[in-house]
Design a protein around this motif. Structure first.
Motif, mmCIF file in Angstrom:
data_model
loop_
_atom_site.group_PDB
_atom_site.id
_atom_site.type_symbol
_atom_site.label_atom_id
_atom_site.label_comp_id
_atom_site.label_asym_id
_atom_site.label_seq_id
_atom_site.Cartn_x
_atom_site.Cartn_y
_atom_site.Cartn_z
ATOM 1 N N THR A 292 0.822 -1.211 0.000
ATOM 2 C CA THR A 292 0.000 0.000 0.000
ATOM 3 C C THR A 292 0.853 1.258 0.000
ATOM 4 O OG1 THR A 292 -1.732 -1.179 1.236
ATOM 5 C CG2 THR A 292 -1.843 1.228 1.222
ATOM 6 N N LEU A 293 1.920 1.265 0.800
ATOM 7 C CA LEU A 293 2.716 2.481 0.966
ATOM 8 C C LEU A 293 3.873 2.611 -0.017
ATOM 9 C CD1 LEU A 293 2.851 2.812 4.863
ATOM 10 C CD2 LEU A 293 1.270 3.869 3.244
ATOM 11 N N ASN A 294 4.344 1.479 -0.575
ATOM 12 C CA ASN A 294 5.470 1.554 -1.510
ATOM 13 C C ASN A 294 5.221 2.498 -2.687
ATOM 14 O OD1 ASN A 294 7.083 -0.112 -0.015
ATOM 15 N ND2 ASN A 294 6.917 -1.881 -1.366
ATOM 16 N N PRO A 295 4.063 2.397 -3.370
ATOM 17 C CA PRO A 295 3.861 3.321 -4.498
ATOM 18 C C PRO A 295 3.765 4.772 -4.064
ATOM 19 C CG PRO A 295 1.868 2.044 -4.054
ATOM 20 C CD PRO A 295 2.955 1.439 -3.241
ATOM 21 N N ILE A 296 3.317 5.017 -2.839
ATOM 22 C CA ILE A 296 3.225 6.397 -2.345
ATOM 23 C C ILE A 296 4.617 6.937 -2.044
ATOM 24 C CG2 ILE A 296 2.340 7.861 -0.484
ATOM 25 C CD1 ILE A 296 -0.013 5.900 -0.238
ATOM 26 N N ILE A 297 5.401 6.155 -1.291
ATOM 27 C CA ILE A 297 6.723 6.629 -0.875
ATOM 28 C C ILE A 297 7.709 6.635 -2.038
ATOM 29 C CG2 ILE A 297 8.681 6.174 0.653
ATOM 30 C CD1 ILE A 297 6.723 4.996 2.660
ATOM 31 N N TYR A 298 7.751 5.531 -2.784
ATOM 32 C CA TYR A 298 8.702 5.445 -3.896
ATOM 33 C C TYR A 298 8.235 6.252 -5.102
ATOM 34 C CZ TYR A 298 12.135 1.951 -2.420
ATOM 35 O OH TYR A 298 13.169 1.302 -1.821
ATOM 36 N N GLY A 299 6.950 6.094 -5.448
ATOM 37 C CA GLY A 299 6.454 6.700 -6.677
ATOM 38 C C GLY A 299 6.178 8.183 -6.568
ATOM 39 N N LEU A 300 5.329 8.550 -5.612
ATOM 40 C CA LEU A 300 4.891 9.937 -5.547
ATOM 41 C C LEU A 300 5.985 10.874 -5.054
ATOM 42 C CD1 LEU A 300 1.215 9.543 -4.290
ATOM 43 C CD2 LEU A 300 2.115 9.626 -6.623
ATOM 44 N N ARG A 301 7.011 10.339 -4.378
ATOM 45 C CA ARG A 301 8.126 11.179 -3.954
ATOM 46 C C ARG A 301 9.216 11.278 -5.021
ATOM 47 N NH1 ARG A 301 9.080 12.999 1.050
ATOM 48 N NH2 ARG A 301 11.321 12.795 0.722
ATOM 49 N N THR A 302 9.044 10.541 -6.113
ATOM 50 C CA THR A 302 9.982 10.640 -7.237
ATOM 51 C C THR A 302 9.372 11.589 -8.266
ATOM 52 O OG1 THR A 302 10.692 8.355 -6.859
ATOM 53 C CG2 THR A 302 11.246 9.339 -8.980
ATOM 54 N N LYS A 303 10.040 12.707 -8.515
ATOM 55 C CA LYS A 303 9.453 13.790 -9.312
ATOM 56 C C LYS A 303 9.015 13.320 -10.693
ATOM 57 C CE LYS A 303 10.433 18.397 -11.138
ATOM 58 N NZ LYS A 303 11.455 19.482 -11.266
ATOM 59 N N GLN A 304 9.875 12.545 -11.368
ATOM 60 C CA GLN A 304 9.546 12.122 -12.730
ATOM 61 C C GLN A 304 8.283 11.261 -12.767
ATOM 62 O OE1 GLN A 304 12.454 11.994 -11.221
ATOM 63 N NE2 GLN A 304 14.199 12.161 -12.617
ATOM 64 N N ILE A 305 8.187 10.325 -11.828
ATOM 65 C CA ILE A 305 7.012 9.444 -11.801
ATOM 66 C C ILE A 305 5.779 10.232 -11.397
ATOM 67 C CG2 ILE A 305 5.961 7.473 -10.620
ATOM 68 C CD1 ILE A 305 8.652 6.163 -10.524
ATOM 69 N N ARG A 306 5.919 11.127 -10.431
ATOM 70 C CA ARG A 306 4.779 11.932 -9.986
ATOM 71 C C ARG A 306 4.214 12.760 -11.141
ATOM 72 N NH1 ARG A 306 7.183 14.228 -6.120
ATOM 73 N NH2 ARG A 306 7.637 16.249 -7.069
ATOM 74 N N GLY A 311 0.066 13.528 -15.292
ATOM 75 C CA GLY A 311 -0.276 13.732 -16.706
ATOM 76 C C GLY A 311 -1.179 12.631 -17.241
ATOM 77 N N LEU A 312 -0.920 11.382 -16.828
ATOM 78 C CA LEU A 312 -1.748 10.267 -17.279
ATOM 79 C C LEU A 312 -3.173 10.397 -16.749
ATOM 80 C CD1 LEU A 312 -1.974 7.490 -18.688
ATOM 81 C CD2 LEU A 312 -1.235 6.448 -16.529
ATOM 82 N N LEU A 313 -3.303 10.771 -15.466
ATOM 83 C CA LEU A 313 -4.639 10.916 -14.881
ATOM 84 C C LEU A 313 -5.405 12.057 -15.557
ATOM 85 C CD1 LEU A 313 -3.871 10.425 -11.067
ATOM 86 C CD2 LEU A 313 -5.043 8.837 -12.610
ATOM 87 N N MET A 314 -4.722 13.180 -15.819
ATOM 88 C CA MET A 314 -5.384 14.307 -16.476
ATOM 89 C C MET A 314 -5.812 13.941 -17.896
ATOM 90 S SD MET A 314 -5.720 16.839 -14.393
ATOM 91 C CE MET A 314 -6.168 15.508 -13.278
ATOM 92 N N HIS A 315 -4.977 13.147 -18.560
ATOM 93 C CA HIS A 315 -5.316 12.722 -19.921
ATOM 94 C C HIS A 315 -6.558 11.833 -19.906
ATOM 95 C CE1 HIS A 315 -4.790 11.471 -24.079
ATOM 96 N NE2 HIS A 315 -4.851 10.201 -23.688
ATOM 97 N N CYS A 316 -6.613 10.909 -18.958
ATOM 98 C CA CYS A 316 -7.770 10.013 -18.865
ATOM 99 C C CYS A 316 -9.030 10.790 -18.526
ATOM 100 C CB CYS A 316 -7.517 8.932 -17.816
ATOM 101 S SG CYS A 316 -6.234 7.756 -18.276
ATOM 102 N N LEU A 317 -8.925 11.721 -17.555
ATOM 103 C CA LEU A 317 -10.088 12.519 -17.169
ATOM 104 C C LEU A 317 -10.544 13.408 -18.327
ATOM 105 C CD1 LEU A 317 -9.108 13.551 -13.522
ATOM 106 C CD2 LEU A 317 -10.873 11.898 -14.210
ATOM 107 N N PHE A 318 -9.588 13.966 -19.060
ATOM 108 C CA PHE A 318 -9.936 14.821 -20.189
ATOM 109 C C PHE A 318 -10.664 14.059 -21.269
ATOM 110 C CE2 PHE A 318 -8.689 16.966 -24.216
ATOM 111 C CZ PHE A 318 -9.286 18.210 -23.962
ATOM 112 N N ASP A 319 -10.180 12.829 -21.554
ATOM 113 C CA ASP A 319 -10.849 11.988 -22.555
ATOM 114 C C ASP A 319 -12.260 11.618 -22.130
ATOM 115 O OD1 ASP A 319 -7.953 10.103 -23.747
ATOM 116 O OD2 ASP A 319 -8.740 12.083 -24.259
#
Length: 324
Positions: A292-306, A311-319
């Protein structure tokens, strides 16, 4: 007489086991089901998003992100091996699990933890090379070497788990089929055997100690060298950036190793000192909290992945908005 009795025990095995859940906490099972469902949803969504953006973005095809992608896949396997059944136990009272399904669950849950430990070591090694030997990073961590590391990590887990699963599954089960646990944790299952479960329990304790002990020792050595290199940097900004990255990684490792080792040693050595429901909760959270916490700590704290996830979420919501 005793030999004939032992042969009868060996020939018999229960068609299914009954998983109690958290002993003594039956009144809280609904709240546990809600909590586990929420954590499982976060784990699936977070890890799938990380895998998707790393797979799609050519700028993220680096060793650190490749290891993170594999870690996300292992986290999904780890959580999925136990959480759906736990939720059915806590929410619907669906406590029966077949003999074969029980040992399949045991194999994947424990093998996934061994693979995850190896991946955390590989990621610590990646950070050591990136910070301490940056000019040799591309030469040392080639795709061929990364694939070799992944194979070694997976083979190590298989070599450890296959004998353990064989030992427990071939024990004679001739009495109660009630497992005082939320999933088929091997010590809880082995306790139901009519034979002495000590060989499998001792194998598990020694094997886990060797795997985790060696991994933690090498991780500690890597981060010791990393911290020495970081504090030797002249730029304060570079120091803070490196410390922030290392702090995130060490936080993930603490969340993984501390509950895991506590669960292993309490179940093996401190079973008379720690209440049973505490032992079960430790083992449950050990398999659920890291995914549960790995994607938050590793992913969201890494600027490129964040940035890629946003961008992916905004693209999906826009579509979706366009379609409506």
């Amino acid at each position: 007489m005793m030999l004939g009795l032992q042969c009868n025990y060996t020939m018999e095995s229960p068609a299914s086991f009954f998983l109690v859940g958290v002993p003594g906490w039956q009144a809280s099972h609904l709240w546990l089901a809600i909590s586990l469902t929420a954590m499982y949803f976060v784990a699936l969504l977070g890890n799938i998003l990380i895998m998707t953006v790393i797979w799609m973005d050519s700028n993220l095809q680096e060793p650190m992100y490749w290891f993170l992608c594999v870690l996300a896949a292992v986290d999904i396997v780890m959580a999925s091996s136990v959480v759906p059944k736990m939720v059915r136990i806590f929410c619907a009272g669906d406590s029966y699990i077949s003999f074969n399904a029980c040992f399949t669950q045991m194999y994947f849950a424990h093998a996934a933890t061994a693979v995850e430990s190896g991946l955390l070591l590989a990621m610590a090694f990646d950070r050591y090379i990136a910070i301490c030997k940056p000019l040799h990073y591309q030469r040392i961590l080639t795709p061929h070497k990364m694939s070799g590391m992944a194979v070694v990590i997976i083979v190590r887990a298989i070599v450890f788990m296959t004998p353990l699963s064989w030992m427990v599954s071939h024990l004679p089960f001739c009495g109660s089929n009630v497992i005082l646990h939320s999933y088929c944790e091997h010590i809880a299952v082995a306790k139901l055997a009519c034979a002495d479960p000590m060989p499998s329990s001792l194998y598990s304790l020694i094997g886990s100690s060797i795997i985790v002990g060696s991994d933690v020792a090498f991780i500690a050595a890597s981060y010791n060298l990393i911290l020495q290199a970081v504090f030797g940097l002249s730029s304060k900004n570079a120091q803070l950036k490196a410390l922030s990255t290392c702090g995130s990684h060490m936080g993930v490792m603490a969340l993984y190793y501390l509950p895991g080792m506590a669960s292993i040693y309490v179940a093996s050595l401190g079973k008379d000192l720690v209440p049973l429901h505490t032992q079960v909760l430790l083992a449950d959270l050990y398999l659920v909290i890291p995914p549960t916490l790995n994607p938050i700590i590793y992913g969201l704290r890494t600027k490129q992945i964040r940035e890629r996830i946003w961008g992916l979420l905004m693209h999906c919501l826009f579509d979706v908005n366009l379609g409506s």
